[in-house]
Enzyme design. Structure first.
Site, short mmCIF file in Angstrom:
data_model
loop_
_atom_site.label_atom_id
_atom_site.label_comp_id
_atom_site.label_asym_id
_atom_site.label_seq_id
_atom_site.Cartn_x
_atom_site.Cartn_y
_atom_site.Cartn_z
N HIS A 193 -9.81 72.00 96.03
CA HIS A 193 -8.47 72.49 95.38
C HIS A 193 -8.07 71.10 95.50
O HIS A 193 -7.81 71.08 96.65
CB HIS A 193 -7.93 73.59 96.18
CG HIS A 193 -7.36 74.27 95.21
ND1 HIS A 193 -6.34 74.18 94.69
CD2 HIS A 193 -7.09 75.21 93.90
CE1 HIS A 193 -4.90 74.54 94.82
NE2 HIS A 193 -5.91 75.63 94.46
N ASP A 218 -3.53 81.91 91.29
CA ASP A 218 -2.53 82.85 90.76
C ASP A 218 -1.68 81.56 90.08
O ASP A 218 -1.67 80.91 90.62
CB ASP A 218 -2.23 83.58 91.29
CG ASP A 218 -1.97 83.92 92.81
OD1 ASP A 218 -2.04 82.41 93.84
OD2 ASP A 218 -1.51 84.38 93.60
N TYR A 245 2.05 80.05 89.85
CA TYR A 245 3.29 79.55 90.81
C TYR A 245 4.15 81.19 91.05
O TYR A 245 4.42 81.49 90.50
CB TYR A 245 3.80 78.48 90.42
CG TYR A 245 2.68 77.33 90.04
CD1 TYR A 245 2.66 76.59 91.18
CD2 TYR A 245 3.37 76.73 89.02
CE1 TYR A 245 1.80 75.68 90.57
CE2 TYR A 245 2.44 75.84 88.59
CZ TYR A 245 1.84 75.25 89.48
OH TYR A 245 0.73 73.77 89.02
N PHE A 270 -1.82 75.91 86.42
CA PHE A 270 -1.49 74.50 87.13
C PHE A 270 -0.15 74.28 86.74
O PHE A 270 0.51 72.77 87.19
CB PHE A 270 -2.76 73.59 87.42
CG PHE A 270 -3.50 73.26 88.58
CD1 PHE A 270 -3.57 73.97 89.83
CD2 PHE A 270 -4.70 74.05 87.50
CE1 PHE A 270 -4.32 74.26 90.34
CE2 PHE A 270 -6.65 74.53 88.89
CZ PHE A 270 -5.87 74.86 90.68
#
Length: 239
Positions: free
Chosen positions: A204, A80, A82, A93
């Site tokens: 991740h 989801d 930031y 990202f």
């Protein structure tokens, strides 16, 4: 609650403007017309009235606008947006200068340099828009978040829309590479026909898992090798 029609590429309910390229509008249109979508929009609208929500409304669909369906050659799935101030702008990202890259993005940049030798221009550079314009769909599985509360908009309906996006890419004749980092992204694997498309899967890049399989995984060279194998122009990972 009534829909307001604002032209060939826009829907409005009641304050969320969905402005999409034509091909995404066609692919996602059925999902944008159901009751589950209306429930999601009511939820997000109420969240914006009561608290701060990221990203700002005009940037919620930035990934689709920078990377039309016809140009997608890589799908990079995040979780989801930031959740801290000044970070989210609709691309997973990514952050805009001069915002300092968050830890996950710093780890991505470390692996980028180690893998393909690309050095980030400076500590205030974290904008991945150049990748998006080359056909890298930088898509979170959930497109909004309440400020400072990660995961706060999970399981409210966004996953249906992002599932539909993956299904639309999967249905094309043109092959794509799906880069799935972490458990949330890996849930989408069941939607991908791996006889036609390629999956690059890994840990991740967050500090909690980067040392457990992300560092050293060489995802950027793997993506480009997969694209070349399918006869698709590779991504220029520089800035």
């Amino acid at each position: 609650m009534e829909w307001l029609w604002n032209g060939p590429c826009q829907w409005h309910i009641p304050s969320m403007l969905v402005d999409l390229p034509d091909d995404w509008r066609t692919a996602l249109g059925p999902e944008l017309e159901g009751e589950s979508w209306r429930e999601l929009m009511r939820f997000v609208d109420e969240e914006r009235r009561r608290s701060q929500v990221f990203p700002r409304e005009a940037e919620v669909f930035a990934a689709f606008n920078l990377t039309p369906l016809s140009s997608v050659k890589v799908v990079l799935l995040g979780q989801d947006p930031y959740h801290d101030d000044g970070q989210a702008h609709g691309l997973c990202f990514s952050v805009r200068p001069p915002t300092k890259p968050p830890p996950s993005l710093r780890n991505i940049f470390k692996e980028l340099e180690s893998d393909v030798g690309v050095v980030v221009p400076g500590p205030g550079h974290g904008d991945l828009s150049a990748w998006a314009r080359q056909g890298v769909l930088l898509l979170n599985t959930v497109l909004t978040v309440r400020a400072h509360e990660p995961g706060s908009h999970t399981n409210r309906g966004w996953e249906r829309l992002t599932d539909a996006a993956v299904v639309a890419i999967n249905a094309r004749a043109t092959p794509a590479v799906f880069c799935l980092w972490g458990a949330h992204a890996k849930k989408k694997r069941a939607l991908i026909d791996e006889s036609r498309h390629i999956v690059v899967e890994g840990a991740h890049p967050s500090p909690l898992s980067a040392t457990s399989g992300f560092f050293g995984s060489k995802p950027f060279s793997a993506i480009n090798q997969a694209l070349l194998a399918k006869g698709v122009i590779p991504v220029e990972w520089g800035f």
